[in-house]
Design a protein around this motif. Structure first.
Motif, PDB file in Angstrom:
ATOM      1  N   TYR A   1      18.402 -19.695 -46.295  1.00  0.00           N
ATOM      2  CA  TYR A   1      18.410 -21.115 -46.645  1.00  0.00           C
ATOM      3  C   TYR A   1      17.004 -21.698 -46.629  1.00  0.00           C
ATOM      4  N   ALA A   2      16.204 -21.314 -45.635  1.00  0.00           N
ATOM      5  CA  ALA A   2      14.823 -21.812 -45.571  1.00  0.00           C
ATOM      6  C   ALA A   2      14.037 -21.326 -46.780  1.00  0.00           C
ATOM      7  N   LYS A   3      14.219 -20.067 -47.146  1.00  0.00           N
ATOM      8  CA  LYS A   3      13.521 -19.513 -48.313  1.00  0.00           C
ATOM      9  C   LYS A   3      13.916 -20.241 -49.591  1.00  0.00           C
ATOM     10  N   ALA A   4      15.168 -20.696 -49.662  1.00  0.00           N
ATOM     11  CA  ALA A   4      15.657 -21.416 -50.845  1.00  0.00           C
ATOM     12  C   ALA A   4      15.194 -22.870 -50.876  1.00  0.00           C
ATOM     13  N   GLY A   5      14.488 -23.302 -49.825  1.00  0.00           N
ATOM     14  CA  GLY A   5      13.921 -24.648 -49.820  1.00  0.00           C
ATOM     15  C   GLY A   5      14.721 -25.690 -49.075  1.00  0.00           C
ATOM     16  N   HIS A   6      15.745 -25.264 -48.351  1.00  0.00           N
ATOM     17  CA  HIS A   6      16.541 -26.209 -47.590  1.00  0.00           C
ATOM     18  C   HIS A   6      15.845 -26.572 -46.276  1.00  0.00           C
ATOM     19  N   ASP A   7      16.168 -27.736 -45.761  1.00  0.00           N
ATOM     20  CA  ASP A   7      15.649 -28.216 -44.480  1.00  0.00           C
ATOM     21  C   ASP A   7      16.611 -27.740 -43.391  1.00  0.00           C
TER      22      ASP A   7
ATOM     23  N   ARG B   1      11.840 -19.330 -30.959  1.00  0.00           N
ATOM     24  CA  ARG B   1      10.495 -19.694 -31.402  1.00  0.00           C
ATOM     25  C   ARG B   1       9.953 -18.733 -32.451  1.00  0.00           C
ATOM     26  N   ALA B   2      10.227 -17.443 -32.309  1.00  0.00           N
ATOM     27  CA  ALA B   2       9.728 -16.476 -33.291  1.00  0.00           C
ATOM     28  C   ALA B   2      10.356 -16.725 -34.659  1.00  0.00           C
ATOM     29  N   LEU B   3      11.666 -16.982 -34.672  1.00  0.00           N
ATOM     30  CA  LEU B   3      12.351 -17.268 -35.936  1.00  0.00           C
ATOM     31  C   LEU B   3      11.867 -18.596 -36.512  1.00  0.00           C
ATOM     32  N   GLU B   4      11.571 -19.538 -35.654  1.00  0.00           N
ATOM     33  CA  GLU B   4      11.030 -20.820 -36.080  1.00  0.00           C
ATOM     34  C   GLU B   4       9.682 -20.635 -36.770  1.00  0.00           C
ATOM     35  N   SER B   5       8.817 -19.816 -36.162  1.00  0.00           N
ATOM     36  CA  SER B   5       7.499 -19.562 -36.752  1.00  0.00           C
ATOM     37  C   SER B   5       7.608 -18.809 -38.069  1.00  0.00           C
ATOM     38  N   GLU B   6       8.553 -17.886 -38.138  1.00  0.00           N
ATOM     39  CA  GLU B   6       8.731 -17.066 -39.337  1.00  0.00           C
ATOM     40  C   GLU B   6       9.236 -17.877 -40.528  1.00  0.00           C
ATOM     41  N   THR B   7      10.176 -18.790 -40.264  1.00  0.00           N
ATOM     42  CA  THR B   7      10.897 -19.437 -41.364  1.00  0.00           C
ATOM     43  C   THR B   7      10.541 -20.898 -41.599  1.00  0.00           C
ATOM     44  N   GLY B   8      10.008 -21.548 -40.580  1.00  0.00           N
ATOM     45  CA  GLY B   8       9.778 -22.987 -40.681  1.00  0.00           C
ATOM     46  C   GLY B   8      10.993 -23.809 -40.298  1.00  0.00           C
ATOM     47  N   ALA B   9      12.125 -23.135 -40.018  1.00  0.00           N
ATOM     48  CA  ALA B   9      13.297 -23.837 -39.510  1.00  0.00           C
ATOM     49  C   ALA B   9      12.984 -24.361 -38.108  1.00  0.00           C
ATOM     50  N   LYS B  10      13.614 -25.465 -37.725  1.00  0.00           N
ATOM     51  CA  LYS B  10      13.329 -26.081 -36.437  1.00  0.00           C
ATOM     52  C   LYS B  10      14.331 -25.623 -35.386  1.00  0.00           C
ATOM     53  N   ALA B  11      13.820 -25.175 -34.241  1.00  0.00           N
ATOM     54  CA  ALA B  11      14.666 -24.840 -33.104  1.00  0.00           C
ATOM     55  C   ALA B  11      14.912 -26.109 -32.302  1.00  0.00           C
ATOM     56  N   VAL B  12      16.182 -26.483 -32.151  1.00  0.00           N
ATOM     57  CA  VAL B  12      16.526 -27.758 -31.507  1.00  0.00           C
ATOM     58  C   VAL B  12      17.673 -27.550 -30.518  1.00  0.00           C
ATOM     59  N   THR B  13      17.986 -28.575 -29.757  1.00  0.00           N
ATOM     60  CA  THR B  13      19.109 -28.520 -28.828  1.00  0.00           C
ATOM     61  C   THR B  13      20.429 -28.631 -29.590  1.00  0.00           C
ATOM     62  N   SER B  14      21.516 -28.313 -28.898  1.00  0.00           N
ATOM     63  CA  SER B  14      22.832 -28.401 -29.532  1.00  0.00           C
ATOM     64  C   SER B  14      23.182 -29.837 -29.898  1.00  0.00           C
ATOM     65  N   GLY B  15      22.649 -30.784 -29.149  1.00  0.00           N
ATOM     66  CA  GLY B  15      22.897 -32.180 -29.489  1.00  0.00           C
ATOM     67  C   GLY B  15      22.169 -32.613 -30.744  1.00  0.00           C
ATOM     68  N   GLU B  16      20.982 -32.045 -30.970  1.00  0.00           N
ATOM     69  CA  GLU B  16      20.174 -32.415 -32.131  1.00  0.00           C
ATOM     70  C   GLU B  16      20.604 -31.711 -33.407  1.00  0.00           C
ATOM     71  N   VAL B  17      21.173 -30.522 -33.273  1.00  0.00           N
ATOM     72  CA  VAL B  17      21.431 -29.708 -34.461  1.00  0.00           C
ATOM     73  C   VAL B  17      22.456 -30.344 -35.401  1.00  0.00           C
ATOM     74  N   VAL B  18      23.301 -31.234 -34.888  1.00  0.00           N
ATOM     75  CA  VAL B  18      24.353 -31.830 -35.719  1.00  0.00           C
ATOM     76  C   VAL B  18      23.968 -33.189 -36.298  1.00  0.00           C
TER      77      VAL B  18
ATOM     78  N   ASP C   1      22.521 -19.598 -53.153  1.00  0.00           N
ATOM     79  CA  ASP C   1      21.147 -19.613 -52.649  1.00  0.00           C
ATOM     80  C   ASP C   1      20.871 -18.455 -51.694  1.00  0.00           C
ATOM     81  N   SER C   2      21.916 -17.950 -51.049  1.00  0.00           N
ATOM     82  CA  SER C   2      21.723 -16.839 -50.121  1.00  0.00           C
ATOM     83  C   SER C   2      21.832 -15.477 -50.800  1.00  0.00           C
TER      84      SER C   2
END
Length: 253
Positions: A19-25, A38-55, A168-169
């Motif tokens: 999804y990140a590669k396809a340009g999604h936020d 954090r490693a996946l965050e650095s690799e993809t640009g996706a944001k690592a957040v808490t369970s409360g924030e993710v929704v 997209d996937s």
């Protein structure tokens, strides 16, 4: 599109990347803490957040966790998910990992059970593909051998949104009906983890017999874990985490 993903195992992490590669936020969370993302965050640009924030402030929420964790997730999310959010259910029920759930054993469709616990409609997809295939087998649209994935749900607009994400996937999406029809893509079905193109998937959907799914589910699991060592290791970790006993399988056989 703004997408939240709960669970960053084999399926969840693959979708984060695609999804990140396809340009999604994309933002993501998992049960073991955001620091492990954090490693996946650095690799993809996706944001690592808490369970409360993710929704919060998302168009689509992907749930990719062990089936047994759905009840706990439902309690933690409460009413935090917007009514406009499309929820994707990628889960599968395996008693050997999840314990026996009487409602499902007595015939309730797995994703109906998930929807009931979340008190929200869900769209079923990505449950029927091997993690290795999800990572490696995606192809551009129009490819004759492109794998097709079954999609089930009651909201036609939501299914159209999900079909765009499936595309997209790297896969085609085949609408196979309502959420009550999603038993056709459950473990043990002839469309489960078979990497079929659209024409083959349409044919095999017609061959599914509901009464034999429980028996064939266990046979399917034995086969899958032998074919995909990475998935076997992930499965074993899930079983240990959830205090389940995984059966002995020789994955090098």
């Amino acid at each position: 599109m703004k997408i939240g993903i709960i669970g960053a195992g084999q399926i969840g992490a693959s979708l984060v990347r695609q999804y990140a590669k396809a340009g999604h936020d994309v933002k993501m969370t998992n049960a073991s803490g955001v620091e492990k993302l954090r490693a996946l965050e650095s690799e993809t640009g996706a944001k690592a957040v808490t369970s409360g924030e993710v929704v919060k402030e998302i168009h689509v929420l992907v749930i990719s966790i062990p089936f047994i964790e759905i009840s706990k997730l439902a309690k933690s999310l409460g009413q935090d998910i917007s009514d406009d959010t499309v929820i994707i259910d990628t889960t599968n029920y395996y008693p050997i990992r999840d314990g026996r759930i009487d409602e499902i054993e007595h015939g309730m469709v797995e994703s109906v059970w998930v929807s009931n616990h979340l008190s929200r409609p869900v769209i079923k997809v990505y449950n029927s593909i091997l993690a290795g295939s999800l990572v490696q087998a995606g192809l551009p649209g129009g490819s004759p051998s492109r794998i097709a994935l079954p999609v089930s749900g009651d909201d036609e607009q939501a299914k159209r949104i999900v079909a765009r994400l499936v595309n997209d996937s790297g896969f085609d999406a085949l609408d196979i009906g309502s959420i009550q029809d999603s038993w056709r893509q459950q473990p043990g079905s002839p469309v489960y983890c078979t990497d079929l193109n659209s024409a083959q998937l349409k044919r095999n959907i017609q061959l599914v017999q509901k009464d034999v799914l429980p028996e064939r589910r266990e046979l399917a699991l034995q086969f899958i874990l032998k074919q995909d060592p990475v998935q076997y290791l992930a499965w074993s970790r899930e079983c240990v985490t959830n205090n389940r006993i995984v059966f002995k399988t020789d994955i090098n056989e």
